[in-house]
Write a protein that holds these residues in place. Structure first.
Motif: not given
Length: 410
Positions: A132-133, A237-242
């Motif tokens: 998920h994002l 859950v992926i939270g490695i930047g934007a």
């Protein structure tokens, strides 16, 4: 006085302003145009089908089922703003003053690019329903059952969004493991000595933080790290930047920077006539910090549109040079940041970082340029004003957390 005209030869009051992106930056641009007296047609185009909404609640109230949504309290019809939702823009031809969309071209006299940023994906996981994002309302809706069912969750990335999601997941009763490739949380955002105390917050909240950990693969029911460790994962859950959502500008002649951001000038104009860029998708030159800033935070999307609107109307040229500001709620702490610390030559701590409330101040040539406040909102409020004023402070007095920050004037 002669009537002002755009590059298309259209009279100022009749120019059609088209805003691409219906997030905070796009919505506030439409609102600012009307507040500043622009009477021409305004069209707001959004790729999502939902009524324009605010994003910060997605990682908090919406995700936990405490709210169904976070739509902006804006009466677009009363403002005379045309909404085109569920319409993706695929390109722009500045020479023709036209946008390309699947539903056909859209002509503009003035274009505002406000498409924000999109999350960086973990390679090879696009088709995995367990991955998920957390960027959109639909993302939050897909994640709500994960929390409601209290699944084992692996969060990839210990940045701001990773910490906020881990906070919500723990509140929901999930077992949470956060894996971070760097040696500390917030590695790309804060210096090592500032971020190091924050690592303890994870364990205090019952979450496991694994640093120096890279993901090798995502398997059914688990995440496999580079060292072979298998972590149970009912969801990932992926939270490695934007990164700026600007792929649709390819071939347009609009200048982009090294991160894919639109290169705007001090008035938030782009390299092409009648095109502006605002919010997460663009960078701007800061006279205050003598460098170009790319700011991916809510306050930037709130403040920048006022400058864009003023320059579209054109009566008084406006320059955008804010003191960047953001906040984050994580593990029972309210974290706030104002300024830009990379230009600093001196760091001053206020309070014990092992405690519940402390702050850090950054100085350059004696003047305050940045402040991070954990549970000390007064430090943040006073510090922000002192940064705006360029006020010199005495480091010794500044280091006393019992003194109001503003009392440390040199």
């Amino acid at each position: 006085m002669s009537e002002q005209r755009s590059g298309t030869g259209t009279a100022l009051g009749q120019r059609h302003v088209v805003i691409v992106g219906a997030g905070m930056a796009g919505v506030q641009t439409a609102v600012a145009l009307r507040e500043q007296g622009f009477a021409g047609p305004v069209t707001l185009i959004g790729a999502e089908p939902h009524r324009p909404y605010d994003r910060p609640p997605l990682s908090k109230a919406v995700l936990l089922g405490k709210a169904d949504g976070s739509a902006f309290d804006v009466d677009f019809a009363a403002l005379g703003v045309t909404l085109e939702l569920g319409r993706e823009v695929t390109g722009v031809r500045p020479g023709d003053h036209e946008l390309d969309t699947a539903a056909g071209p859209v002509r503009y006299d003035v274009l505002v690019v406000a498409t924000g940023a999109e999350p960086v994906r973990l390679p090879g996981t696009d088709a995995d329903p367990a991955v998920h994002l957390l960027r959109t309302l639909d993302d939050a809706a897909r994640l709500r059952p994960v929390l409601a069912e209290q699944r084992d969750v692996v969060v990839v990335g210990a940045g701001w969004i990773g910490a906020e999601f881990a906070t919500a997941a723990r509140e929901a009763g999930c077992r949470v493991t956060v894996v971070e490739a760097a040696g500390r949380p917030l590695a790309g955002a804060l210096p090592a000595e500032i971020a190091a105390p924050m690592a303890a917050w994870y364990a205090d909240a019952g979450a496991e933080l694994r640093t120096h950990a890279r993901v090798r693969s995502v398997e059914p029911g688990s995440v496999v790290l580079d060292d072979g460790t298998q972590l149970p994962a009912g969801a990932v859950v992926i939270g490695i930047g934007a990164r700026p959502a600007t792929a649709w500008l390819a071939g347009s002649g609009i200048d982009l920077g090294g991160h894919g951001e639109v290169l705007a000038d001090a008035g938030l104009r782009t390299s092409r006539a009648d095109v502006y860029a605002v919010g997460d998708c663009s960078s701007f030159p800061s006279g205050r910090y003598a460098e170009r800033l790319l700011v991916h935070h809510w306050d930037n999307a709130l403040q920048g549109p006022r400058t864009v609107a003023a320059n579209i109307i054109g009566e008084t040229p406006a320059v955008y040079d804010p003191v960047p500001y953001f906040w984050s709620e994580q593990f029972g702490r309210f974290v706030q940041y104002a300024g830009h610390h990379r230009a600093a030559d001196t760091t001053v701590w206020r309070g014990d970082p092992a405690g519940a409330a402390w702050s850090v101040c950054w100085l350059r040539a004696g003047a305050l340029v940045g402040v991070l406040a954990v549970g000390r909102p007064r430090d943040l409020a006073q510090g922000r004003k002192l940064i705006e004023a360029g006020t010199a402070l005495d480091p010794e007095r500044l280091a006393d957390p019992a003194r109001p920050l503003k009392s440390a004037l040199a």
